[in-house]
Design a protein around this motif. Structure first.
Motif, PDB file in Angstrom:
ATOM      1  N   GLY A  57     -21.076  78.302  41.937  1.00 31.70           N
ATOM      2  CA  GLY A  57     -19.826  77.280  41.468  1.00 31.70           C
ATOM      3  C   GLY A  57     -19.364  76.867  43.243  1.00 31.70           C
ATOM      4  N   PRO A  58     -18.748  75.418  43.407  1.00 30.74           N
ATOM      5  CA  PRO A  58     -18.043  75.778  44.945  1.00 30.74           C
ATOM      6  C   PRO A  58     -17.272  76.606  45.299  1.00 30.74           C
ATOM      7  N   VAL A  59     -17.477  76.829  46.507  1.00 29.97           N
ATOM      8  CA  VAL A  59     -16.862  77.792  46.922  1.00 29.97           C
ATOM      9  C   VAL A  59     -15.353  78.213  47.253  1.00 29.97           C
ATOM     10  N   GLU A  60     -14.663  76.967  47.109  1.00 27.08           N
ATOM     11  CA  GLU A  60     -13.212  76.898  47.395  1.00 27.08           C
ATOM     12  C   GLU A  60     -12.454  75.558  46.695  1.00 27.08           C
ATOM     13  N   PRO A  61     -13.048  75.184  45.632  1.00 29.84           N
ATOM     14  CA  PRO A  61     -12.845  74.144  44.667  1.00 29.84           C
ATOM     15  C   PRO A  61     -11.619  73.939  44.910  1.00 29.84           C
ATOM     16  N   PRO A  62     -10.883  72.483  44.714  1.00 26.15           N
ATOM     17  CA  PRO A  62      -9.382  72.228  44.576  1.00 26.15           C
ATOM     18  C   PRO A  62      -9.003  73.186  44.309  1.00 26.15           C
ATOM     19  N   GLN A  63      -7.799  73.601  44.430  1.00 29.55           N
ATOM     20  CA  GLN A  63      -6.754  74.302  44.077  1.00 29.55           C
ATOM     21  C   GLN A  63      -5.738  74.585  45.057  1.00 29.55           C
ATOM     22  N   ILE A  64      -3.930  75.252  44.273  1.00 33.30           N
ATOM     23  CA  ILE A  64      -2.914  74.914  44.646  1.00 33.30           C
ATOM     24  C   ILE A  64      -2.827  76.215  45.765  1.00 33.30           C
ATOM     25  N   TYR A  65      -2.586  75.451  47.450  1.00 27.76           N
ATOM     26  CA  TYR A  65      -2.062  76.943  47.967  1.00 27.76           C
ATOM     27  C   TYR A  65      -0.939  77.479  47.890  1.00 27.76           C
ATOM     28  N   GLY A  66      -0.042  76.875  47.530  1.00 27.30           N
ATOM     29  CA  GLY A  66       0.997  77.281  47.030  1.00 27.30           C
ATOM     30  C   GLY A  66       2.643  76.301  47.939  1.00 27.30           C
ATOM     31  N   VAL A  67       3.432  77.585  47.486  1.00 25.60           N
ATOM     32  CA  VAL A  67       4.503  75.734  48.382  1.00 25.60           C
ATOM     33  C   VAL A  67       4.346  76.252  49.784  1.00 25.60           C
ATOM     34  N   THR A  68       4.557  74.868  50.638  1.00 28.12           N
ATOM     35  CA  THR A  68       5.022  75.798  51.860  1.00 28.12           C
ATOM     36  C   THR A  68       5.775  75.535  52.723  1.00 28.12           C
ATOM     37  N   ASP A  69       6.488  75.105  51.726  1.00 29.95           N
ATOM     38  CA  ASP A  69       7.692  74.643  52.322  1.00 29.95           C
ATOM     39  C   ASP A  69       9.786  74.125  51.339  1.00 29.95           C
ATOM     40  N   ILE A  70      10.221  74.716  51.701  1.00 31.98           N
ATOM     41  CA  ILE A  70      11.638  73.875  50.960  1.00 31.98           C
ATOM     42  C   ILE A  70      13.095  74.188  51.827  1.00 31.98           C
ATOM     43  N   ASP A  71      12.674  74.016  52.764  1.00 31.14           N
ATOM     44  CA  ASP A  71      13.954  74.707  54.197  1.00 31.14           C
ATOM     45  C   ASP A  71      13.731  73.864  55.333  1.00 31.14           C
ATOM     46  N   LYS A  72      12.422  72.854  55.747  1.00 32.35           N
ATOM     47  CA  LYS A  72      12.316  72.168  56.976  1.00 32.35           C
ATOM     48  C   LYS A  72      12.480  71.134  56.079  1.00 32.35           C
ATOM     49  N   SER A  73      12.737  70.367  55.378  1.00 31.71           N
ATOM     50  CA  SER A  73      12.886  68.463  55.194  1.00 31.71           C
ATOM     51  C   SER A  73      13.671  68.574  53.964  1.00 31.71           C
ATOM     52  N   ASP A  74      14.389  68.233  53.913  1.00 34.22           N
ATOM     53  CA  ASP A  74      15.439  67.393  53.353  1.00 34.22           C
ATOM     54  C   ASP A  74      14.845  66.950  51.710  1.00 34.22           C
ATOM     55  N   LYS A  75      13.798  66.561  51.617  1.00 32.79           N
ATOM     56  CA  LYS A  75      12.795  65.505  50.478  1.00 32.79           C
ATOM     57  C   LYS A  75      12.908  66.511  49.116  1.00 32.79           C
ATOM     58  N   GLY A  76      12.825  67.880  49.990  1.00 34.98           N
ATOM     59  CA  GLY A  76      12.471  68.854  48.999  1.00 34.98           C
ATOM     60  C   GLY A  76      11.632  69.947  48.820  1.00 34.98           C
ATOM     61  N   GLY A  77      10.925  70.425  47.632  1.00 34.28           N
ATOM     62  CA  GLY A  77       9.421  71.073  48.408  1.00 34.28           C
ATOM     63  C   GLY A  77       8.241  71.121  48.087  1.00 34.28           C
ATOM     64  N   GLN A  78       7.652  71.386  49.460  1.00 34.08           N
ATOM     65  CA  GLN A  78       6.207  70.726  49.173  1.00 34.08           C
ATOM     66  C   GLN A  78       5.348  71.596  49.206  1.00 34.08           C
ATOM     67  N   PHE A  79       4.357  71.003  47.791  1.00 34.02           N
ATOM     68  CA  PHE A  79       3.248  71.680  47.831  1.00 34.02           C
ATOM     69  C   PHE A  79       2.322  71.340  48.119  1.00 34.02           C
ATOM     70  N   THR A  80       1.032  72.461  48.799  1.00 32.99           N
ATOM     71  CA  THR A  80       0.074  72.199  49.824  1.00 32.99           C
ATOM     72  C   THR A  80      -1.114  72.456  48.585  1.00 32.99           C
ATOM     73  N   ILE A  81      -2.631  71.243  48.468  1.00 37.78           N
ATOM     74  CA  ILE A  81      -4.025  71.892  47.861  1.00 37.78           C
ATOM     75  C   ILE A  81      -4.663  72.178  49.215  1.00 37.78           C
ATOM     76  N   ILE A  82      -5.924  72.514  48.476  1.00 35.08           N
ATOM     77  CA  ILE A  82      -7.322  72.806  49.673  1.00 35.08           C
ATOM     78  C   ILE A  82      -7.651  72.923  48.744  1.00 35.08           C
ATOM     79  N   ALA A  83      -9.413  72.572  49.588  1.00 34.51           N
ATOM     80  CA  ALA A  83     -10.855  72.306  49.011  1.00 34.51           C
ATOM     81  C   ALA A  83     -12.198  72.217  50.016  1.00 34.51           C
ATOM     82  N   LEU A  84     -12.930  73.524  50.049  1.00 37.73           N
ATOM     83  CA  LEU A  84     -13.631  73.070  51.000  1.00 37.73           C
ATOM     84  C   LEU A  84     -14.947  72.315  50.905  1.00 37.73           C
ATOM     85  N   THR A  85     -14.876  71.245  51.704  1.00 26.60           N
ATOM     86  CA  THR A  85     -16.074  70.315  51.587  1.00 26.60           C
ATOM     87  C   THR A  85     -17.142  70.706  52.906  1.00 26.60           C
TER      88      THR A  85
END
Length: 302
Positions: free
Chosen positions: A219-247
């Protein structure tokens, strides 16, 4: 009469023999040049056959290299042949002065040609590749020459770029690309609920855009997936999730757009807010007595 003819022959004989000798050596030089050219052409052809690289690029490089060596061999052979009849020192001196003058006037042209050769030789990009040049122009390569490269932007604009002006190249057509999408949520939202919703969006994208992903044996080598929480302190807006996929190379933006749309829709369906800047007024409203317009507190991520 016979005496005069004998005297004339005796006078011309040394010169005629010298001329024949020079013609002989000039012919030998030309013949040797042809033999060397044939051997060099065969060597270049065999060299590129052994390399087994991209056939289109190899053919271009083989033609360019063979042409350059052909002109060099011809020039050397002609000069050596001329040397049998005349003193070529003044010719070389004149050619040197002329070459110096032309060189000063054609420095940019020479730089373009040399850079173009190395772009092709180093396989930096091909015709049809989607590239970003110098961080300013992004589009598809329509023409790749020794002097100019032409890029067609998505908007339809066509750019003609001198090869010597190309400093950095970002190529989007090299086997695989990783789609990277970020989404920021207010700190009040539950991270576990966010992760579940993002997983749902990833599975929908994987199902609908299966052909756009790099495939492996299972199947897909790297399907769409959650990479993790990549920021909680650099932005005042909130926590940032990063999603990745190999295309696949041509599918990067398609998958990224699909991920953003699915994440947005999933958040709407599940009552999860995406972070965005808001303004919170404390005390009197701007414009009221004692409060000047703009005297307010700004809070982001609410």
């Amino acid at each position: 009469m016979a005496t005069k003819l004998t005297w004339l022959w005796q006078g011309l004989q040394p010169r005629l023999l010298l001329l024949l000798e020079k013609l002989f050596w000039a012919s030998v030089i030309i013949l040797a040049a042809l033999v060397v050219l044939n051997l060099v052409s065969r060597f270049i052809h065999r060299l590129f056959r052994v390399a087994r690289r991209d056939p289109h690029k190899d053919k271009t490089l083989e033609t360019l290299l063979a042409s350059a060596l052909r002109y060099l061999i011809y020039a050397v052979a002609v000069m050596m042949a001329l040397e049998q009849f005349v003193d070529i020192t003044p010719i070389i001196a004149g050619a040197g002065v002329l070459g110096l003058a032309v060189g000063f006037g054609a420095q940019s042209l020479v730089k373009d040609i040399i850079t173009g050769f190395f772009i092709i030789f180093e396989d930096q990009f091909h015709v049809g590749d989607l590239v970003e040049i110098n961080g300013q122009v992004t589009g598809k390569v329509e023409e790749l020459g020794l002097r100019l490269t032409t890029i067609r932007e998505w908007s339809g604009k066509k750019f003609y770029i001198a090869n010597s002006e190309i400093k950095t190249v970002r190529n989007y057509n090299r086997e695989e690309l990783r789609a990277i999408v970020t989404a920021t949520f207010p700190f009040e939202e539950d991270p576990r609920k966010i992760r579940a919703v993002l997983e749902q969006a990833c599975r929908e994208v994987e199902k609908e855009y299966y052909q756009e992903l790099i495939q492996g044996p299972d199947g897909p080598v790297e399907p769409p997936q959650i990479y993790g929480v990549t920021d909680i302190d650099k932005s005042d807006k909130g926590g940032q999730f990063t999603i990745i996929a190999l295309t696949k190379p041509g599918s990067l933006w398609t998958v990224e757009k699909a991920l953003r749309e699915k994440i947005w829709q999933a958040c709407q369906d599940n009552g999860i807010r995406l972070a965005y800047p808001t303004r919170v007024y404390v005390g009197s409203q701007p414009g009221e007595e004692g409060i000047a317009p703009g005297d307010y507190l700004k809070a982001e991520g609410r």
